[in-house]
Enzyme design. Structure first.
Site, PDB file in Angstrom:
ATOM      1  CE  LYS A  10      -3.189   2.983   0.748  1.00  0.00           C
ATOM      2  NZ  LYS A  10      -4.489   3.190   0.195  1.00  0.00           N
ATOM      3  CB  CYS A  70      -4.236   8.768   0.263  1.00  0.00           C
ATOM      4  SG  CYS A  70      -5.951   8.694   0.788  1.00  0.00           S
TER       5      CYS A  70
HETATM    6  N1  SAJ Z   1      -2.598  14.475  -9.010  1.00  0.00           N
HETATM    7  C1  SAJ Z   1      -1.765  15.208  -9.861  1.00  0.00           C
HETATM    8  N2  SAJ Z   1      -1.422  14.620 -11.058  1.00  0.00           N
HETATM    9  C2  SAJ Z   1      -1.890  13.400 -11.450  1.00  0.00           C
HETATM   10  C3  SAJ Z   1      -2.700  12.665 -10.566  1.00  0.00           C
HETATM   11  C4  SAJ Z   1      -3.049  13.248  -9.350  1.00  0.00           C
HETATM   12  O1  SAJ Z   1      -1.316  16.318  -9.549  1.00  0.00           O
HETATM   13  O2  SAJ Z   1      -1.548  12.971 -12.549  1.00  0.00           O
HETATM   14  C5  SAJ Z   1      -2.988  15.066  -7.702  1.00  0.00           C
HETATM   15  C6  SAJ Z   1      -4.515  15.231  -7.586  1.00  0.00           C
HETATM   16  O3  SAJ Z   1      -4.925  16.438  -8.169  1.00  0.00           O
HETATM   17  C7  SAJ Z   1      -4.698  15.185  -6.088  1.00  0.00           C
HETATM   18  C8  SAJ Z   1      -3.611  14.223  -5.620  1.00  0.00           C
HETATM   19  O4  SAJ Z   1      -2.669  14.150  -6.680  1.00  0.00           O
HETATM   20  O5  SAJ Z   1      -4.467  16.441  -5.498  1.00  0.00           O
HETATM   21  C9  SAJ Z   1      -4.086  12.817  -5.262  1.00  0.00           C
HETATM   22  O6  SAJ Z   1      -5.081  12.403  -6.167  1.00  0.00           O
HETATM   23  P1  SAJ Z   1      -5.169  10.907  -6.749  1.00  0.00           P
HETATM   24  O7  SAJ Z   1      -6.340  10.845  -7.644  1.00  0.00           O
HETATM   25  O8  SAJ Z   1      -3.865  10.550  -7.344  1.00  0.00           O
HETATM   26  O9  SAJ Z   1      -5.295   9.993  -5.478  1.00  0.00           O
HETATM   27  P2  SAJ Z   1      -6.261   9.939  -4.180  1.00  0.00           P
HETATM   28  O10 SAJ Z   1      -5.551  10.582  -3.042  1.00  0.00           O
HETATM   29  O11 SAJ Z   1      -7.622  10.409  -4.472  1.00  0.00           O
HETATM   30  O12 SAJ Z   1      -6.315   8.345  -3.942  1.00  0.00           O
HETATM   31  C10 SAJ Z   1      -5.116   7.609  -3.830  1.00  0.00           C
HETATM   32  C11 SAJ Z   1      -5.194   6.385  -4.753  1.00  0.00           C
HETATM   33  N3  SAJ Z   1      -3.881   5.749  -4.864  1.00  0.00           N
HETATM   34  C12 SAJ Z   1      -3.312   5.466  -6.042  1.00  0.00           C
HETATM   35  O13 SAJ Z   1      -3.818   5.741  -7.096  1.00  0.00           O
HETATM   36  C13 SAJ Z   1      -2.006   4.754  -6.014  1.00  0.00           C
HETATM   37  C14 SAJ Z   1      -6.233   5.392  -4.222  1.00  0.00           C
HETATM   38  O14 SAJ Z   1      -6.235   4.212  -4.995  1.00  0.00           O
HETATM   39  C15 SAJ Z   1      -5.931   5.060  -2.754  1.00  0.00           C
HETATM   40  O15 SAJ Z   1      -6.895   4.159  -2.214  1.00  0.00           O
HETATM   41  C16 SAJ Z   1      -5.985   6.340  -1.970  1.00  0.00           C
HETATM   42  O16 SAJ Z   1      -4.946   7.204  -2.475  1.00  0.00           O
HETATM   43  C17 SAJ Z   1      -5.785   6.025  -0.499  1.00  0.00           C
HETATM   44  O17 SAJ Z   1      -6.788   6.038   0.243  1.00  0.00           O
HETATM   45  O18 SAJ Z   1      -4.660   5.693  -0.099  1.00  0.00           O
END
Ligand code: SAJ
Length: 421
Positions: A210, A264
């Site tokens: 994780k 996260c």
């Molecule tokens: N972000 C970027 N660029 C990207 C992708 C995301 O700047 O290309 C930013 C988003 O805008 C946001 C942050 O990153 O601010 C996080 O967003 P996210 O969509 O990447 O992730 P979370 O926090 O919503 O959910 C993550 C997920 N983990 C992964 O994809 C590896 C989810 O599967 C987990 O269950 C969750 O963390 C968790 O609870 O740990």
């Protein structure tokens, strides 16, 4: 009918409780927050998630889910409490360590009602080795013997906010039992509602999987943010650059943005950094790069405002588009866009800020002291500078609005994608 008690009715615990109840378990949700318990029992969701309101009402009406602030006996316990970080030693380079207090207090509460043959599953994201400590607390406080009288497994949640119900069912899961029986019992339990594959491994691997997943994403986003900074400094469009690089069959760079928000990705890598300081230099650098992104954007906007003032002898009107922590959700937890907008809004002698955030209701926005618009066209017409922080789908309507004479600062590649499509 098997009974399940879910400890912690937050973003993971409540949807999990609903799905368990939907698949035929008699579910008791335990939370220390009395207001939350009352709301849930009245069928009102205290969290924002796609589809939750209807599902919660239906399941409360069915009688298969009841929330309580007293822990109830069950055959299976699921722990989904927060694991934030704490800065323990401020002189130690600001290393953030995991705060396991909610996990340990969940263990103490469960121990009060734990019975022989119960299965306890820890879903909260934890540092390597924490599940074992969690089990020791259960053992010590219940008088029962781990792996002989009761079973403990770690099965980290993996769901994406905004798609929680879909991913609770469809995602593959990793299960790490403290013994083979624990793994098999947990596998049987999840197979009642998970359509994805269930992979059994040992507990430390499950814990670290994780942390590796979220750190991978954080490092990739930091990489994208650095590539974007380099490209911008020499007049290259970073979004076009990344799109072209991603045409390579083995390259998949994520998207640069205004920073990493939510609870996260901006948190979990610290649990590896604090546990493995020597081998986590890349993870720590990535964390710092992503954490510093909002400050860089704020500085850039101040600079732009100054230039605007010198040229026009009036301070600029800036419309900030998007306040949530990522696109198309109504969640502002640890949102870099909100942080940036708040800071800009506090500098009224340098600029005039207004916001447009169609995913958040007006009564929540009203508490935030922003000048706000409810209509994209009006917002754009009012502004001199358009600051795009979150690429909500609805912002693609900018295509139908006259943007002539507007200065556009697009931090998330929306304009590039808009004209490409
Ligand atoms: N972000 C970027 N660029 C990207 C992708 C995301 O700047 O290309 C930013 C988003 O805008 C946001 C942050 O990153 O601010 C996080 O967003 P996210 O969509 O990447 O992730 P979370 O926090 O919503 O959910 C993550 C997920 N983990 C992964 O994809 C590896 C989810 O599967 C987990 O269950 C969750 O963390 C968790 O609870 O740990």
């Amino acid at each position: 009918m098997e009974r399940v008690t879910i400890v912690g009715l937050g973003y993971i615990g409540l949807p999990t409780a609903i799905v368990c109840a939907q698949s035929g378990y008699k579910v008791s949700g335990f939370d220390i927050d009395q207001d939350k318990v009352k709301k849930i029992n009245a069928g009102i969701s205290p969290i924002l998630e796609t589809g939750i309101d209807k599902k919660l009402k239906n399941i409360i009406n069915s009688g298969n889910l009841k929330a309580s602030n007293k822990i109830k006996q069950a055959n299976i316990f699921i722990v989904a409490v927060p694991t934030p970080f704490i800065i323990k030693n401020k002189t130690n380079n600001n290393i953030k360590e995991i705060d396991l207090s909610y996990v340990f207090s969940a263990a103490k509460n469960i121990a009060k009602v734990l019975e022989k043959n119960n299965l306890v599953i820890l879903e909260s994201t934890v540092s390597v080795g924490a599940t074992e400590k969690f089990a020791e607390i259960l053992e010590k406080n219940s008088g029962l013997k781990i792996t002989k009288d009761f079973f403990v497994a770690h099965c980290p949640e993996r769901v994406l906010p905004g798609k929680i119900f879909e991913e609770l069912i469809n995602n593959n899961r990793v299960i790490g039992g403290l013994c083979a029986n624990a793994s098999q019992l947990a596998k049987k339990f999840y197979s009642q509602f998970v359509k994805g594959q269930l992979f059994v491994t040992e507990v430390k691997t499950a814990e670290m999987v994780k942390l590796a997943e979220n750190s991978y994403r954080d490092v990739n986003i930091a990489f994208a943010n650095q590539i974007a900074a380099m490209a911008k400094s020499v007049g290259i469009d970073p979004f076009k650059l990344i799109e072209l690089a991603n045409m390579h069959p083995r390259v998949n760079i994520l998207s640069p943005g205004c920073g990493v928000g939510g609870h996260c990705i901006a948190v979990d890598p610290w649990f590896l950094v604090s546990s493995f300081p020597k081998d986590s230099l890349l993870l720590k650098a990535a964390r710092n790069i992503n954490d510093n992104k909002p400050e860089k954007i704020i500085k850039n906007i101040f600079k732009l405002s100054q230039t605007f003032y010198k040229k026009n002898k009036t301070i600029p009107k800036i419309i900030s588009l998007g306040l949530t922590f990522k696109p198309d959700v109504d969640d502002m937890r640890e949102s870099p866009a909100l942080k940036i907008s708040k800071k800009l809004n506090s500098q009224k002698n340098k600029l005039t800020l207004a916001i447009f955030e169609p995913n958040i209701s007006n009564n929540i926005l009203d508490n935030l002291d922003f000048k706000k618009f409810n209509n994209l066209k009006e917002a754009i017409n009012w502004s001199d500078i358009i600051l795009i922080l979150v690429p909500h789908s609805i912002f693609f309507e900018l295509k139908n609005i006259n943007l002539k004479d507007k200065i556009i600062v697009d931090e998330c590649g929306l304009v590039y994608r808009m004209y490409k499509n």
